[in-house]
Scaffold this active site. Structure first.
Site, PDB file in Angstrom:
ATOM      1  CG  ASN A 298      13.888 -32.230   4.611  1.00 37.19           C
ATOM      2  OD1 ASN A 298      13.657 -32.503   3.449  1.00 37.19           O
ATOM      3  ND2 ASN A 298      14.014 -33.153   5.565  1.00 37.19           N
ATOM      4  CG  HIS A 330      26.718 -34.551   3.356  1.00 36.63           C
ATOM      5  ND1 HIS A 330      27.494 -34.910   2.289  1.00 36.63           N
ATOM      6  CD2 HIS A 330      25.466 -34.403   2.851  1.00 36.63           C
ATOM      7  CE1 HIS A 330      26.759 -34.975   1.194  1.00 36.63           C
ATOM      8  NE2 HIS A 330      25.518 -34.678   1.508  1.00 36.63           N
ATOM      9  CD  GLU A 331      22.244 -34.659   4.850  1.00 37.10           C
ATOM     10  OE1 GLU A 331      21.546 -33.842   4.220  1.00 37.10           O
ATOM     11  OE2 GLU A 331      22.717 -35.690   4.332  1.00 37.10           O
TER      12      GLU A 331
END
Ligand SMILES: [Zn+2]
Length: 886
Positions: A298, A330-331
């Protein structure tokens, strides 16, 4: 390096194989999807009031619309919402004008008269429910840090919207191409902290709590919204203009210190790499004590399963630290690649996930070279699977008949959900790595910068990425890439010595358990070297190619450092030279040879002697990636064989692993490499499973000391020692492990204890472990995985399957849509009898939704493969082991 030249005129004559059509650059109007494109939302303003007692919520929203051509109805998404009122431009719509098509997840508002082009305003009020599983708005019950186990559990709220669940929270145009600004407001209890994508703009006390008003987001896709609220704590710092925070349940924020420091480091790296600085004023890293098992990117408010974010220096293992870094990297890569630039439609999910997997690994390797992440394990998405090398996991699936192209057609929500698989993440990552090593790091980065600059705050397709990389590299990337992203599978390159210093190369499709596979061809960016000399490159553009000037008495290694996504099969003279040269190869190349040799055995292109012959030629070493590759193969064989073959094999396997363990010893040594702890833990686990009496006794001794004094056992070894204890547990030990699991408030420790329970081989204990999946002892998302974990680790597949069948409804209530499709099939994965494949097929026919068909097909193929492989392997192993005199 040999320079490569391409003729640009050739671009006009590219021929695509059947069924492959060149994809077009992003255009909103041509993007697939269900929603009509005449009406485009630009700004949402949403107010949500949750009711924690009733687990429901009410909401109101206004949406500014840009109507591009006149319409008679508005069509948007809504699911499990009740629409209470609707009005357009201040005029109420009649009840009969409001229609939700449940199956299609679509809300249609019939308009009394034609709506003219231009700006309009839609207002809706609605209600919905707070879910138990991580879909839409959900709740989590958890034990607060420091509170006794018996104390009442706390509750908090979180959201999970990808792929298509924002529509469970508020009615919206829930397709990635419909970007809009979102401004949200939420009412929560006065002692709660509420977090969303953007900073809090204002807060005021109201009856029953407080109203928190967040600033509006930049234009973004609906699935990137987030709301988390509860009794939370935080720690914070700054990186340039960006406020960074780690948020966790009360008492745990300080455990976010490592993540906070890593966030600052990674943010700086990406600000530079992408050439566009992180665009939001703040970045929150939020730990959730349940609800879902992974992490979600998000924008500005990333959510993580707690043990993927919080690190306790006293009690967490080195493995946990590495996982945290990799998941963060990664995020955070998604904040650009995914959030700032979003794939146009779910058929391009690989753009998001393959890229973030590649970028995250690259960044992790840059700051932590000692972890050897490229050719070691990657974070397993499914906790029942042992971590494996990302590339290998993707290639294993991609060799089967059930594979699919990286880019695949996605027509329904269910298809969007099942697109999140190994091919999308890991083949995507592996292909990008091959491309980067072929183009060079700088050229590749320049292409990425062009891509981000050209598409920021907008959407893109794979074609847009290839265009940007072609401009940067002056090479026809789309032409090279098409074979890798638009068709399934990958090649094996066969190497044949022809005399006169000539080596012939041929390519063909590499398959496992896949008869009559359609033949395919690739443009392969090959690398090779005569061992000891500098590597060279060659773009293999046809079925046949040859190398000149390769001395007949020198070893030749293809796929340098294993960076390419293909297998290599050497003829006997080449293999013999390679075996002799093995001590001169680096660890990357040794791991690559081991992986290819094992794959050739699986594909029935070579006997098992090829693999073990190589293993025995390797110099004594404690290199983690190399030993882990061997451990994974031994583990697989150990689970496949039955008595008495298994006992004989276990003795042989012990003889292969023992020398390394003896070099390492039980206790950490001063000055040992940082990966020694991981390897020691892996070896204890593996030797325990292989029934090594000394290891089992050693674990028992350490467990007794640990009970008296937990600090006596280093955190790195705890998961392994507990696993061995659990595997051979009696009733008393089982109860002790269970008691410890109940007591701890650390999600990581809890997982260690319950994973140990799942390993018990005593059938009486298996029956005690399984029902825990139905309780709330573990977070819901983890509780359900206890059953497949028991199936895999205890060896009692039958008992686990019987339990799951009897309790399927209660188990599925704890998992989301994608999980539900995979759940029942996942319990069959470890069977190796053809009759079980048939049983799954008939169970699926009457009990599973059509959307689970791809998962069912994959598992049926896996079971059939295991059945065939077991039959083939047993006599070959017998011969090999007898020949060793064991
Ligand atoms: Zn991702």
């Amino acid at each position: 390096m040999r320079a490569l030249y391409f003729c640009f005129a050739a671009l006009f004559f590219i021929m695509f194989p059947d069924g492959m059509a060149a994809e077009k650059p992003f255009s909103f109007k041509d993007t697939p999807g269900k929603l009509p494109k005449e009406v485009v939302p630009t700004d949402y303003s949403i107010r949500i009031v949750p009711n924690i007692e009733k687990l429901t919520f009410t909401g109101k929203e206004t949406v500014k619309l840009n109507v591009r051509s006149p319409v008679h109805q508005l069509v948007l998404n809504a699911l499990e919402l009740e629409i209470i009122e609707a009005s357009l431009d201040g005029k109420a719509l009649s009840r009969s004008a409001i229609n939700i098509a449940k199956e299609k997840e679509v809300l249609t508002l019939a308009l009394p008269s034609e709506l003219a082009s231009g700006d309009h305003k839609l207002a809706l009020s609605f209600s919905g429910k707070i879910n138990q599983q991580g879909q839409g708005l959900f709740y989590m019950r958890y034990q607060e840090q420091g509170s006794p186990a018996a104390a009442r559990k706390k509750i908090m709220l979180g959201t999970q919207f990808e792929a298509t669940d924002a529509r469970r929270f508020f009615p919206c145009w829930d397709e990635p191409g419909f970007r809009a600004r979102f401004q949200s407001t939420v009412v929560v209890p006065g002692n709660w902290l509420a977090v969303s994508n953007m900073p809090v703009e204002s807060e005021k006390k109201i009856a029953g709590g407080k109203e928190v008003h967040f600033a509006a987001t930049p234009p973004m896709s609906s699935y990137l919204n987030v709301l988390v609220a509860g009794e939370l704590d935080l720690i914070e710092s700054r990186s340039g203009p960006t406020q960074i925070r780690v948020i966790a349940t009360k008492g745990k924020a300080e455990l976010g210190r490592y993540a906070l420091e890593a966030t600052a480091q990674i943010l700086q790296y990406y600000n530079d790499y992408f050439g566009v600085p992180y665009p939001l004023p703040k970045l929150d890293q939020i730990a959730l004590p349940g609800g879902f098992g992974g992490a979600m990117e998000n924008w500005g408010g990333i959510t993580y399963y707690e043990s993927a974010l919080l690190f306790d220096p006293k009690n967490s293992s080195a493995e946990t630290k590495q996982i945290i870094y990799e998941v963060l990297a990664h995020e955070m890569a998604h904040q650009w690649f995914g959030d700032l630039v979003t794939m146009a439609w779910w058929d391009n999910l690989w753009l998001n996930e393959g890229f973030a997997s590649w970028m995250g690994t690259k960044c992790t390797a840059h700051f932590n070279p000692q972890w050897e992440v490229w050719f070691r394990r990657s974070v397993p998405r499914d906790p029942t699977r042992r971590a494996g090398i990302a590339k290998e996991a993707a290639m294993e699936g991609d060799a089967r008949s059930t594979t699919h192209p990286i880019q695949q057609r996605v027509a329904t929500e269910a298809e969007a959900n099942s697109a999140f698989d190994d091919i999308t993440y890991k083949k995507g990552q592996s292909f990008l790595r091959m491309l980067e090593s072929f183009l060079g790091e700088d050229v590749f980065r320049d292409g990425i910068r062009r891509y981000i600059a050209a598409h920021k705050y907008s959407n893109a397709t794979t074609a847009d990425l290839w265009d940007a990389l072609s401009e940067a590299s002056k090479k026809p990337i789309g032409e090279i890439a098409a074979g890798w992203t638009e068709q399934p599978g990958f090649p094996v390159v066969k190497v044949k010595r022809e005399g006169d210093e000539k080596v012939q190369l041929t390519q063909e499709r590499f398959t496992v358990n896949f008869k009559n596979a359609p033949p395919l061809e690739w443009k392969i960016p090959l690398t090779y070297s005569v061992v000891g000399e500098a590597p060279e490159t060659l773009l293999m553009t046809s079925k046949l190619e040859s190398l000149q000037n390769i001395p007949g008495d020198r070893a030749l290694k293809l796929n340098v450092n294993g960076a390419g996504n293909y297998r290599v099969e050497y003829d006997a003279p080449s293999w013999k030279l390679l075996l002799e040269a093995v001590p001169k190869l680096g660890v990357e190349d040794r791991v690559n040879l081991l992986s290819d040799a094992w794959a050739l055995v699986q594909a029935d292109r070579a006997p098992v002697a090829l693999y073990f012959g190589l293993v025995e030629k390797l110099p004594a070493s404690t290199e983690l990636p190399e030993r882990e590759q061997i451990i994974n193969v031994l583990d697989l064989i150990n689970r496949l064989l039955g008595s008495p073959e298994r006992e004989k094999f276990q003795r042989y396997a012990q003889s292969l692993l023992r020398p390394t363990f003896e070099t390492l010893g039980w206790e950490p040594k001063e000055g040992e490499p940082p990966t020694a702890g991981n390897l020691r833990a892996s070896l204890i686990n593996a030797l325990g499973d292989l029934n090594d009496p000394e290891i089992i006794a050693g674990c028992r001794e350490r467990f007794q000391k640990y009970l008296a004094n937990p600090a006596s056992l280093t955190p790195d070894l705890r998961p392994s020692v507990l696993a061995v204890i659990g595997h051979y547990a009696d009733e008393k030990t089982w109860s002790k492990l269970h008691e410890l699991g109940l007591k701890t408030t650390s999600i990581e420790e809890k997982q260690n204890y319950y994973s140990a329970l799942a390993k018990a081989i005593n059938p009486k204990l298996v029956k005690k472990t399984l029902p825990i999946a139905l309780t709330d002892e573990l977070p819901t998302s983890r509780a359900v995985f206890l059953v497949p974990l028991v199936a895999r680790e205890s060896g009692h597949l039958e008992i686990a399957w019987k339990f799951a069948k009897e309790n399927m409804k209660a188990l599925l209530a704890k998992t989301d849509a994608a999980g539900a499709n995979r759940y029942a099939p996942s319990l069959f994965t470890f069977f190796s009898d053809d009759s079980r494949a048939d049983e799954l097929k008939s169970y699926a026919k009457t009990n599973l939704p059509p959307a689970s068909a791809p998962e069912v097909a994959k598992v049926v193929d896996e079971v059939q493969f295991r059945a065939e492989f077991k039959k083939r392997l047993a006599p070959q192993l017998n011969t090999w082991i007898r020949h060793k005199g064991l």
